[in-house]
Design an enzyme around this catalytic site. Structure first.
Site, PDB file in Angstrom:
ATOM      1  N   HIS A  81      50.554  52.934 122.036  1.00  0.00           N
ATOM      2  CA  HIS A  81      49.516  53.728 121.383  1.00  0.00           C
ATOM      3  C   HIS A  81      50.209  54.459 120.235  1.00  0.00           C
ATOM      4  O   HIS A  81      51.444  54.628 120.258  1.00  0.00           O
ATOM      5  CB  HIS A  81      48.896  54.734 122.360  1.00  0.00           C
ATOM      6  CG  HIS A  81      48.059  54.067 123.415  1.00  0.00           C
ATOM      7  ND1 HIS A  81      48.324  54.169 124.746  1.00  0.00           N
ATOM      8  CD2 HIS A  81      46.969  53.271 123.301  1.00  0.00           C
ATOM      9  CE1 HIS A  81      47.426  53.458 125.426  1.00  0.00           C
ATOM     10  NE2 HIS A  81      46.591  52.910 124.568  1.00  0.00           N
ATOM     11  N   ASP A  97      52.385  57.124 121.346  1.00  0.00           N
ATOM     12  CA  ASP A  97      53.578  56.742 122.117  1.00  0.00           C
ATOM     13  C   ASP A  97      54.763  56.612 121.165  1.00  0.00           C
ATOM     14  O   ASP A  97      55.916  56.760 121.567  1.00  0.00           O
ATOM     15  CB  ASP A  97      53.392  55.373 122.815  1.00  0.00           C
ATOM     16  CG  ASP A  97      52.334  55.392 123.908  1.00  0.00           C
ATOM     17  OD1 ASP A  97      52.271  56.388 124.649  1.00  0.00           O
ATOM     18  OD2 ASP A  97      51.579  54.397 124.011  1.00  0.00           O
TER      19      ASP A  97
HETATM   20  C1  XUL Z   1      41.874  50.820 128.868  1.00  0.00           C
HETATM   21  C2  XUL Z   1      42.880  49.914 128.343  1.00  0.00           C
HETATM   22  C3  XUL Z   1      43.778  50.471 127.297  1.00  0.00           C
HETATM   23  C4  XUL Z   1      44.143  49.508 126.242  1.00  0.00           C
HETATM   24  C5  XUL Z   1      45.032  50.021 125.150  1.00  0.00           C
HETATM   25  O1  XUL Z   1      41.098  50.278 129.847  1.00  0.00           O
HETATM   26  O2  XUL Z   1      42.994  48.793 128.784  1.00  0.00           O
HETATM   27  O3  XUL Z   1      44.943  50.957 127.904  1.00  0.00           O
HETATM   28  O4  XUL Z   1      44.786  48.407 126.804  1.00  0.00           O
HETATM   29  O5  XUL Z   1      44.479  51.073 124.471  1.00  0.00           O
END
Ligand code: XUL
Ligand code: MN
Length: 342
Positions: free
Chosen positions: A49, A52
């Protein structure tokens, strides 16, 4: 043409066990400690993310740029690669009622600026993909937003991202619900429809998460096949899910091995991975694990995937074709089950 698969996971997959009903139950590993687990567990790719990579998504660019460069150095030193960056648009006070589809123009501006930053961060850490999980792009109650305008806002957001960087690709990771009651773009098919409306559909594809497809009442292997036919399956989040409830993110194959096998089989048949696509996981350790044992879900998911690859490769394909031609699906059923249990 057999693929040597490369695996990835996100740092959030090693976690303290907090859930909506209880606080953390084990101490969080530091990011530096998490990074050391990657190679130990047989993973080469890191999913990120935006926050992160950088300590704050709202910090000045000069600070974020320095932090992203430092992250790139940490990855390079360890022989790791950044698979993607996803703007975490669902935790900020401004995005309580959605980011891209919020009624507030101020929020939509924030979402776009933050997403563009996420692209810039992706370039520095070496990721070519931006993942969009449209977490709060939906409603808790139908009348809260204009659904037609909301769909349009998602297209406008994609266009602005594609225009911001001429190389970035957008991967939509669709999920039908949670945290919202209903998402505006609940499945892969919905998203691919929108992709075709953008200024550059060739740079818009999908990441399919097993649990998200199951939550939509769909079979993940068929969802993958649909995206593969469109040449749009650019990443996966393999995991498992016990029926229609909250997004459990269980270890791959932990609930339904045959469903897991079918995902592996469809990926194998399509030579998934030959263009550098990762076998991404999005799995959570059970809350009951101790800190010391809280990476076993990653180990297990990878091992189950590789075992299922062996089973996919050793399945008697000629026999499958013969039984399909004879329309003897009871015999085919037994062939598959026996292939599993010997
Ligand atoms: C939520 C999900 C997230 C995405 C990345 O359900 O899967 O973690 O993978 O933002
Ligand atoms: Mn996911």
């Amino acid at each position: 043409m057999n693929t040597n698969y490369r695996f990835s996971f996100g740092p959030w997959n090693i976690h303290s066990g907090a859930d909506p009903f209880g606080p953390p139950v084990r101490e969080e590993f530091s990011f530096a400690e998490k990074l050391e687990f990657y190679k130990q567990l047989g993973f080469d790719g890191v999913q990120f993310h935006d926050d992160d990579v950088v300590s704050s998504a709202d910090a000045l660019w000069s600070q974020q740029e320095a932090e992203a460069k430092q992250m790139r150095k940490l990855l390079d030193e360890r022989g790791l690669v950044a698979e993607f960056v996803a703007p975490r648009l669902w935790e900020h006070p401004l995005t309580i009622d959605g980011a891209i589809t919020a009624n507030s123009a101020e929020t939509r501006k924030y979402a776009l600026e933050r997403s563009k930053r996420a692209v810039d961060i992706a370039r520095i850490v070496g990721a070519k993909d931006l993942v969009l999980w449209p977490a709060r792009e939906g409603t808790y109650m139908r009348e809260a937003k204009d659904p037609i305008a909301s769909v349009g806002r998602l297209v406008e957001w994609m266009n602005a991202i594609l225009e911001h960087d001429k190389d970035i690709r957008i991967l939509g990771e669709m999920k039908p619900n949670e945290p919202m009651d209903h998402a505006y773009v609940p499945t892969t098919g919905h998203f691919l429809g929108l992709a075709s409306l953008t200024v550059d559909p060739s740079r818009v594809g999908t990441l399919i998460e097993s649990a998200h497809a199951i939550l939509a009442g769909l079979d993940p292997s068929d969802e993958m096949a649909y995206a593969l036919y469109h040449k749009k399956l650019w990443s996966v989040h393999l995991n498992d899910q016990n029926g229609l409830k909250f997004d459990e993110d269980k270890s791959f194959g932990a609930v339904d091995l045959r469903r897991a096998f079918n995902q592996v089989w469809v990926l194998e048949r399509a030579n998934y991975g030959q263009n550098g696509e990762f076998i991404g996981l999005d799995v959570k350790a059970l809350r009951t694990q101790s800190k010391e044992t809280s990476t076993k879900h990653l180990r297990n998911s990878r091992a189950i995937f590789l075992r299922l690859v062996e089973l996919a490769r050793s399945l008697d394909a000629a026999k499958v074709e013969e039984l399909r031609a004879a329309r003897d699906y009871e015999e085919l059923d037994l062939l598959i089950v026996k292939h599993f249990i010997g």
